[in-house]
Design an enzyme around this catalytic site. Structure first.
Site, PDB file in Angstrom:
ATOM      1  N   GLY A  19      -1.227  -3.025  -1.109  1.00  0.00           N
ATOM      2  CA  GLY A  19      -1.999  -2.907  -2.333  1.00  0.00           C
ATOM      3  C   GLY A  19      -1.254  -2.233  -3.460  1.00  0.00           C
ATOM      4  O   GLY A  19      -1.623  -2.385  -4.629  1.00  0.00           O
ATOM      5  N   GLY A  21       2.247  -2.437  -3.830  1.00  0.00           N
ATOM      6  CA  GLY A  21       3.503  -3.079  -4.178  1.00  0.00           C
ATOM      7  C   GLY A  21       4.183  -3.679  -2.969  1.00  0.00           C
ATOM      8  O   GLY A  21       3.528  -4.033  -1.977  1.00  0.00           O
ATOM      9  N   LYS A  40      11.321   0.244  -2.643  1.00  0.00           N
ATOM     10  CA  LYS A  40       9.867   0.140  -2.762  1.00  0.00           C
ATOM     11  C   LYS A  40       9.535  -0.132  -4.228  1.00  0.00           C
ATOM     12  O   LYS A  40       9.913   0.638  -5.107  1.00  0.00           O
ATOM     13  CB  LYS A  40       9.191   1.421  -2.290  1.00  0.00           C
ATOM     14  CG  LYS A  40       9.384   1.705  -0.809  1.00  0.00           C
ATOM     15  CD  LYS A  40       8.610   2.952  -0.396  1.00  0.00           C
ATOM     16  CE  LYS A  40       8.875   3.275   1.068  1.00  0.00           C
ATOM     17  NZ  LYS A  40       8.349   2.237   1.956  1.00  0.00           N
ATOM     18  N   ASP A 136      -0.247   9.685   5.260  1.00  0.00           N
ATOM     19  CA  ASP A 136      -0.286   8.354   5.884  1.00  0.00           C
ATOM     20  C   ASP A 136       0.535   8.324   7.169  1.00  0.00           C
ATOM     21  O   ASP A 136       1.360   7.436   7.374  1.00  0.00           O
ATOM     22  CB  ASP A 136       0.233   7.298   4.898  1.00  0.00           C
ATOM     23  CG  ASP A 136      -0.178   5.879   5.304  1.00  0.00           C
ATOM     24  OD1 ASP A 136      -1.090   5.748   6.152  1.00  0.00           O
ATOM     25  OD2 ASP A 136       0.393   4.913   4.778  1.00  0.00           O
TER      26      ASP A 136
END
Length: 505
Positions: A19, A21, A40, A136
């Site tokens: 969501g 990239g 990224k 995360d």
């Protein structure tokens, strides 16, 4: 793919999209080794909001600089090589970690899981000491590096969170998105209130996955406490590890470990005291070693009784039979007692040996775990020391390079100045010859004083420069006997006196 970023990074392949990239594996084409890197590409989540690109740029650069600092000082966090923005897209160029994720190697043993958990807690201690929350943690974001088999923590959520920044009516800035992965997010994270124990919660669930290869949603849970029933899916679970994990995945943050340090200490203090107790042994009564002897010596001999002669034979036969039976019974009882004693002693001895063997094995495993932890920490310390030495060497080389560059620049300036003076002298000489001058100013290139009289006691009326033309009008000596010439100076049109050693004919 043959696509380039900034005319430097050639995309090799896509590593994934999300969501926020895309992630690519790329080659750095501007260095000889063409080293592989991870790129990224991030995009703002609220392109049509009132939040300015400048604000997102500022937040992005702030979080990227934090990520750069983390990777620079901890070998289990990827290094950040560069970060930049282009056409409202934001880029991170990071170290490529070659290895396998925990998602790929699951399931693993309890011993392996403890080693990985201990190493990751050391990394989290460092991250949290900087005030950073990963946000995360999951199996895919932990890579076991091929070179040293240490777990590397990738894909921090803080930078991605800046892509969701929005400006409220009050002027304050908040993130409109929640970073994390469903199933591994702690309850407080979904409301945007992450704390340090949020990472410990996700780490606990990640270790459970490595043991079971099952996602958190695949476990049943207690309807009253919410506790996951995961231990029944592990064939041989280490009780120490289970206790630490269960505390880390408590639903309430206040019931978890308050810090990575606390969880690390709990894991190792339990390991240190975690030798299995010997199983309870059945109580067996064993006869004392002299009991059989007492039984034999206490057997009474037949009592002497005087009987009529006529009955003596019968009496003897009866008494003799009874004596034989009594002796036989005594021997049998003694054998039974000794046998029972030997059997009981054998059982107890075996149980003691088994308990000692279990204790020795537990101690061995504890020492091996401690040795692994020490070796891992030594590797980390060595890596950090090597990084510091390389940085010091780089700084010293840069200092020497700058000093050498400054010296070269100074020498070049001096050379150019000398060259200019030489050219000026030649020009002055050419001009003097053209004007018909009989002499020129000589000496080292530069200015020379022309005075009002013969000697340094007289004032300077003008200055001439090497190579300029002169006409000799007269000569004289000063008080020290040095010769001076009275000259007409073509450059200034003045008449004055100049020392003879400064005149070329």
């Amino acid at each position: 793919m043959n696509v380039q970023v900034l005319d430097r990074y050639e995309i090799v392949k896509s590593l994934g999209s999300g969501g926020f990239g895309d992630t690519f594996l790329a080659k750095d084409t501007q260095i000889p080794s063409q080293k592989l890197v991870v790129i990224k590409r991030l995009k703002p989540a609220n392109a049509n909001s009132n939040t300015s690109t400048e604000l997102i740029q500022k937040l992005f650069e702030k979080e990227a600089s934090v990520l750069e600092d983390l990777g620079e000082h901890n070998s289990q966090i990827p290094k950040l090589y560069s970060y930049f923005s282009n056409d409202n897209e934001f880029y991170l160029v990071q170290e490529y970690i070659q290895g396998v994720s925990l998602n790929e190697i699951a399931p693993i043993s309890s011993e392996q899981a403890k080693t990985i958990l201990s190493s990751l807690l050391t990394t989290l201690k460092y991250i949290h000491s900087k005030g950073i929350i990963h946000r995360d943690i999951k199996p895919e974001n932990i890579i076991l590096r091929d070179s040293d088999h240490l777990p590397v923590l990738i894909d921090f959520g803080a930078v991605k969170e800046t892509m969701g920044a929005v400006t409220l009516g009050s002027g304050s800035t908040v993130s409109s998105v929640v970073i994390g992965t469903r199933g591994f997010m702690a309850p407080e994270q979904s409301s945007g209130r992450s704390v340090f124990s949020t990472d410990l919660y996700a780490l606990g669930l990640t270790i459970i996955y490595t043991l079971t290869k099952k996602l958190p949603v695949e476990f049943s849970s207690d309807q009253q406490t919410g506790q996951l029933d995961w231990q029944s899916h592990v064939s041989k679970i280490d009780s120490v590890l289970a206790k630490v994990i269960n505390k880390a995945i408590e639903m309430e943050p206040s019931r978890r470990y308050s810090s990575a340090e606390a969880m690390y200490q709990a894991l190792h203090s339990l390991i240190s005291s975690g030798a299995e107790p010997a199983l309870p042994m059945e109580t067996v009564r064993v006869a004392p070693s002299n009991e059989f002897l007492v039984t034999r010596s206490s057997t009474k001999t037949a009592e002497t009784v005087v009987k009529p002669v006529g009955n003596s034979h019968n009496n003897y036969s009866n008494n003799n039979g009874k004596s034989k039976i009594a002796t036989l019974l005594t021997v049998l009882i003694g054998i039974i007692v000794v046998t029972a004693g030997l059997g009981g002693g054998f059982i107890i001895t075996q149980q003691i040996k088994e308990a000692e063997a279990r204790a020795a094995q537990a101690e061995k495993e504890k020492q091996e775990a401690e040795q692994k932890r020490i070796e891992a920490e030594q590797k980390i310390a060595e890596n950090e020391k090597r990084q510091r030495e390389l940085e010091q060497k780089r700084v010293e080389e840069e200092r020497q390079r700058l000093a050498a560059e400054a010296e070269r620049a100074k020498q070049e300036r001096q050379r150019l100045a000398a060259e200019r003076q030489r050219v000026q002298v030649l020009a002055n000489q050419a001009k003097a010859m053209a004007s018909g001058a009989s002499a020129t100013i000589g000496g080292i290139p530069g200015s020379k004083n022309i005075r009002s009289g013969p000697g340094t006691d007289y004032g300077v009326i003008t200055q001439g420069y090497t190579g300029e033309g002169l006409d000799i009008l007269d000569s004289s000596t000063d008080s020290s006997g040095h010769v001076w010439y009275k000259v007409y100076h073509y450059g200034s049109g003045s008449t004055g006196w100049i020392a003879s050693q400064l005149v070329n004919f």
